[in-house]
Design an enzyme around this catalytic site. Structure first.
Site, PDB file in Angstrom:
ATOM      1  N   GLY A   1       0.829  -1.194   0.000  1.00  0.00           N
ATOM      2  CA  GLY A   1       0.000   0.000   0.000  1.00  0.00           C
ATOM      3  C   GLY A   1       0.864   1.244   0.000  1.00  0.00           C
ATOM      4  O   GLY A   1       2.057   1.214   0.332  1.00  0.00           O
ATOM      5  N   CYS A   2       0.260   2.373  -0.376  1.00  0.00           N
ATOM      6  CA  CYS A   2       1.027   3.620  -0.494  1.00  0.00           C
ATOM      7  C   CYS A   2       1.480   4.137   0.872  1.00  0.00           C
ATOM      8  O   CYS A   2       2.658   4.436   1.066  1.00  0.00           O
ATOM      9  CB  CYS A   2       0.211   4.665  -1.249  1.00  0.00           C
ATOM     10  N   TYR A   3       0.554   4.247   1.821  1.00  0.00           N
ATOM     11  CA  TYR A   3       0.951   4.712   3.153  1.00  0.00           C
ATOM     12  C   TYR A   3       1.985   3.787   3.798  1.00  0.00           C
ATOM     13  O   TYR A   3       2.987   4.261   4.354  1.00  0.00           O
ATOM     14  CB  TYR A   3      -0.272   4.824   4.066  1.00  0.00           C
TER      15      TYR A   3
ATOM     16  N   THR B   1       4.222   1.998   2.421  1.00  0.00           N
ATOM     17  CA  THR B   1       5.533   2.145   1.779  1.00  0.00           C
ATOM     18  C   THR B   1       6.310   3.295   2.402  1.00  0.00           C
ATOM     19  O   THR B   1       7.463   3.130   2.831  1.00  0.00           O
ATOM     20  CB  THR B   1       5.368   2.362   0.263  1.00  0.00           C
ATOM     21  N   GLY B   2       5.709   4.476   2.466  1.00  0.00           N
ATOM     22  CA  GLY B   2       6.400   5.626   3.035  1.00  0.00           C
ATOM     23  C   GLY B   2       6.728   5.445   4.502  1.00  0.00           C
ATOM     24  O   GLY B   2       7.838   5.772   4.952  1.00  0.00           O
TER      25      GLY B   2
END
Length: 377
Positions: free
Chosen positions: A152-154, A156-157
């Site tokens: 997921g995007c969140y 990853t960061g």
């Protein structure tokens, strides 16, 4: 190589087309869209005119024509396509959450309201955060029976911002707080009131407070990373996590601030009680020491940039790129590490990371198709 994309007309699917069009190993596309079958991708996204010409076909035709298949579909939809790809020994790279939890069906069902359709497919799947699982991806790739659960995007960061601190044993007792802000493309192409311009422009607001479904994915990653620092018994549970997402009035990007309580050995010496004071020399030196650990940890990673002292990570400086920028800071007491990470949610947070995984699977240079210098404005 012919690349297949199922769900090519969503934002992540279209971003895959854009990135892969510049990949030296890609010779053509097979694209599918349930909503636009029979139409042409360049008619739906006119930015492709004169560069990409492709009629949208059925998913089954995409699989039959492709050497690798990406799925940019809603959660709980792609398993039948994954099964067909496994039977045909075609790598399947899934951008939904269906394969992010290994065989933990209970967690997936609790947060996504669906059960696994073909549980046995998890025998072929791996969580596709390259900086965490690159060796495992390569190991499974040799058989071509491989499913990538693209992160997921969140997560990853947040994960990249915390990984060195957790893997090197910097984190002390306490809860890790992840505070993130995302652009509106994270909500997908289908319109909704929350993403309607008058509702989200000129406003920053948290959403799904204490209940966002990326929380268990972040927690699993933190546990895996903490296990890297274990020297004796296996880690049964990682640090507690509080994750709060915010919708920001921008198209792209995720900025995350990760608050990590420091172990005593990683705190600067000296008095920390009393009223807040500006950072001392000792605190600045300790921040520099931690920054050097991060730099060494990521020195061989092509897409993670640890920023020098005085430069703070910002979403605008990674726009349209696969980079994750990280800046390192300490609070005024020197007891908490503040790692700030910035990614483009559509690239490193979705399509770019998927292309990075494809490169690993097929032995391409990991940066192929992803060499774009970030657009600053």
């Amino acid at each position: 190589m012919i690349v297949g994309i199922i769900g090519a007309t969503g934002y992540a699917g279209a971003e895959l087309v854009r990135l892969l069009a510049g990949h030296p190993g890609v010779t053509g596309f097979a694209l599918a869209s349930v909503s636009y079958e029979g139409d042409r991708i360049e008619h739906i996204y006119p930015n492709f005119l004169g560069k990409i010409e492709s009629t949208l076909v059925k998913p089954e035709e995409v699989i039959s024509r492709s050497q690798v298949v990406f799925a940019a579909l809603p959660h709980g939809v792609g398993e039948p396509f994954a099964k067909t790809c496994i039977e045909k020994s075609i790598p399947f790279i899934d951008l939904s959450a269906d394969f992010r939890f290994d065989d933990d069906e209970e967690t997936f069902a609790a947060w996504y309201g669906k059960s696994f359709v073909y549980k046995e497919l998890r025998n072929y799947s791996v969580y596709g955060l390259p900086e965490l699982n690159r060796s495992r991806i390569k190991e499974l790739a040799s058989s071509k029976k491989l499913i990538i659960g693209n992160p997921g995007c969140y997560p990853t960061g947040a994960s990249l911002g915390a990984f060195p601190a957790l893997a090197k044993g910097m984190a002390g007792p306490g809860t890790i707080i992840v505070d993130s802000a995302s652009g509106v493309t994270g909500g997908g192409r289908e319109p909704s009131r929350s993403f309607h311009y008058p509702e989200c422009a000129d406003s920053l607001a948290p959403y799904k407070v204490g209940a966002h479904r990326h929380t268990p994915e972040i927690a699993r990653n933190f546990q895996a990373m903490t296990a890297r620092a274990a020297t004796s018994a296996p880690v049964q549970q990682g640090p507690a996590v509080i994750f709060t997402p915010h919708l920001a009035p921008m198209n792209r990007g995720i900025l995350s601030t990760i608050y990590i309580p420091l172990a005593e050995a990683w705190r600067p010496k000296g008095k920390t009680a009393g009223a807040p004071r500006p950072p001392t020399k000792e605190i600045e030196e300790k921040a520099g020491e931690i920054r050097r650990v991060y730099e060494d940890f990521y020195k061989d990673e092509p897409f993670v940039r640890v920023l020098p002292a005085g430069v703070i990570a910002a979403s605008g400086r990674v726009r349209q790129s696969n980079f994750c920028d990280i800046s390192i800071h300490l609070d005024q007491a020197g007891t908490t590490l503040l790692a700030v990470s910035a990614i483009d949610n559509m690239v490193k947070g979705a399509a770019g990371q998927a292309v990075q995984n494809m490169n690993i699977i097929f032995g391409f240079d990991e940066t192929d198709g992803l060499k774009t210098i970030p657009a600053l404005f």
